[in-house]
Design a protein around this motif. Structure first.
Motif, PDB file in Angstrom:
ATOM      1  N   LEU A  35       0.828  -1.206   0.000  1.00  0.00           N
ATOM      2  CA  LEU A  35       0.000   0.000   0.000  1.00  0.00           C
ATOM      3  C   LEU A  35       0.864   1.258   0.000  1.00  0.00           C
ATOM      4  O   LEU A  35       0.584   2.222  -0.729  1.00  0.00           O
ATOM      5  N   SER A  36       1.914   1.252   0.801  1.00  0.00           N
ATOM      6  CA  SER A  36       2.805   2.418   0.854  1.00  0.00           C
ATOM      7  C   SER A  36       3.534   2.609  -0.475  1.00  0.00           C
ATOM      8  O   SER A  36       3.722   3.738  -0.934  1.00  0.00           O
ATOM      9  N   TRP A  37       3.920   1.510  -1.095  1.00  0.00           N
ATOM     10  CA  TRP A  37       4.582   1.573  -2.398  1.00  0.00           C
ATOM     11  C   TRP A  37       3.648   2.179  -3.451  1.00  0.00           C
ATOM     12  O   TRP A  37       4.033   3.047  -4.224  1.00  0.00           O
ATOM     13  N   TYR A  38       2.408   1.728  -3.435  1.00  0.00           N
ATOM     14  CA  TYR A  38       1.421   2.275  -4.387  1.00  0.00           C
ATOM     15  C   TYR A  38       1.213   3.774  -4.160  1.00  0.00           C
ATOM     16  O   TYR A  38       1.201   4.574  -5.102  1.00  0.00           O
ATOM     17  N   LEU A  39       1.058   4.165  -2.891  1.00  0.00           N
ATOM     18  CA  LEU A  39       0.831   5.581  -2.582  1.00  0.00           C
ATOM     19  C   LEU A  39       2.040   6.437  -2.940  1.00  0.00           C
ATOM     20  O   LEU A  39       1.893   7.595  -3.350  1.00  0.00           O
ATOM     21  N   ALA A  40       3.228   5.877  -2.778  1.00  0.00           N
ATOM     22  CA  ALA A  40       4.438   6.639  -3.105  1.00  0.00           C
ATOM     23  C   ALA A  40       4.567   6.891  -4.606  1.00  0.00           C
ATOM     24  O   ALA A  40       5.128   7.910  -5.024  1.00  0.00           O
ATOM     25  N   ALA A  51       3.036   8.841   0.754  1.00  0.00           N
ATOM     26  CA  ALA A  51       4.160   8.074   1.288  1.00  0.00           C
ATOM     27  C   ALA A  51       5.426   8.446   0.533  1.00  0.00           C
ATOM     28  O   ALA A  51       5.386   8.784  -0.652  1.00  0.00           O
ATOM     29  N   ASN A  52       6.540   8.377   1.217  1.00  0.00           N
ATOM     30  CA  ASN A  52       7.840   8.676   0.620  1.00  0.00           C
ATOM     31  C   ASN A  52       8.511   7.364   0.242  1.00  0.00           C
ATOM     32  O   ASN A  52       8.704   6.485   1.096  1.00  0.00           O
ATOM     33  N   ILE A  53       8.859   7.216  -1.020  1.00  0.00           N
ATOM     34  CA  ILE A  53       9.476   5.980  -1.497  1.00  0.00           C
ATOM     35  C   ILE A  53      10.773   5.675  -0.763  1.00  0.00           C
ATOM     36  O   ILE A  53      11.149   4.498  -0.600  1.00  0.00           O
TER      37      ILE A  53
END
Length: 273
Positions: A35-40, A51-53
């Motif tokens: 999820l964080s990867w998608y948002l980044a 999110a920060n990659i």
């Protein structure tokens, strides 16, 4: 003691509660990374990224998995503790164990060693899956793989093991006190996810925070502060937690030891039926 630990390990290693908990911890970690990867990679219309990659790369994975470990991981630990302690009353196995040698406290000590080992296994799974997920993100993004310092990794593992242990001890103590798992895990989850939060907010409002020191003795207030001490500039600006990491470790450890001792006293003095 060694024979008790071996017997408890043989009995517990295939228990569904531990195996399911391990799967849940691994699944939650992977889900949060995805999820964080998608948002980044998908900013909003205004160009803002949720999110920060940089936080998803291996050099930051220790700091990142803290969000996966608490409070969801703590809730899982409570459930496991309640089932581990309360289930024995429902099955009637404690009566059989206590009619054999060794004594009650020795049996309880052996069970605590096995339970602590399982909390460590959950911790290792969390960090192992987090490290693997961070490598996957770095590989796809073409980012050079670099790892955090060994001391930071050890501190992170120790902090999460302590947090899992104390929340598991909440479940253990409730399981022994109530003598059945369902009510124990219900009360434990309610306390962690609602009661403590409400109590902290109420106490902080009394006399303009004159009794804030009381909230600094609550178990998961300190657990939260401990996880928040693991951060870096990649996570953006952060406010330093009001509770120091050293204070948090002492309070959380005291809670864990106290709960285990109280449970041992109840088990020693009361009828187990």
């Amino acid at each position: 003691m060694i024979a008790t630990i071996k017997a408890e390990w043989r009995k517990s290693r295939f228990r569904p509660a531990f195996l399911v908990a391990t799967g849940i911890i691994a699944g939650i970690t992977i889900l949060i990374y995805l999820l964080s990867w998608y948002l980044a990679l998908h900013p909003s219309a205004a160009g803002e990224r949720a999110a920060n990659i940089l936080t998803l790369y291996p050099d930051q994975f220790v700091n990142f998995v803290m969000g996966a470990a608490f409070p969801v991981g703590a809730a899982v630990a409570i459930v496991v503790g309640a089932l581990f302690a309360g289930g024995e009353f429902g099955w009637g196995t404690l009566k059989t164990m206590f009619t054999q040698r060794p004594g009650r406290l020795t049996v309880w000590a052996g069970r605590m060693v096995v339970f602590a080992a399982w909390m460590l296994i959950l911790t290792v799974v969390l960090f192992g899956v987090g490290a693997a997920a961070s490598v996957m993100v770095a590989a796809f993004q073409g980012y050079a793989i670099a790892w955090p310092a060994a001391i930071d990794l050890l501190k992170g593992v120790g902090a999460i093991w302590l947090i899992f242990g104390v929340n598991g001890a909440i479940g253990l103590a409730l399981g022994v006190a109530i003598r059945q798992p369902a009510a124990a895990l219900g009360i434990g989850l309610t306390y962690v996810l609602a009661v403590e939060i409400i109590a902290v907010r109420f106490i902080n409002l009394i006399n303009d925070g004159a009794y804030k020191w009381v909230t600094e003795l609550f178990v998961n207030q300190n657990a939260t502060a401990l996880t928040q001490s693991f951060t870096s500039p990649a996570f953006g600006r952060s406010v330093a937690p009001a509770i120091s990491a050293e204070h948090a470790v002492l309070v959380v450890a005291a809670w864990g030891i106290g709960l285990v001792v109280v449970a041992a006293g109840l088990l020693r003095l009361r009828d187990v039926t």
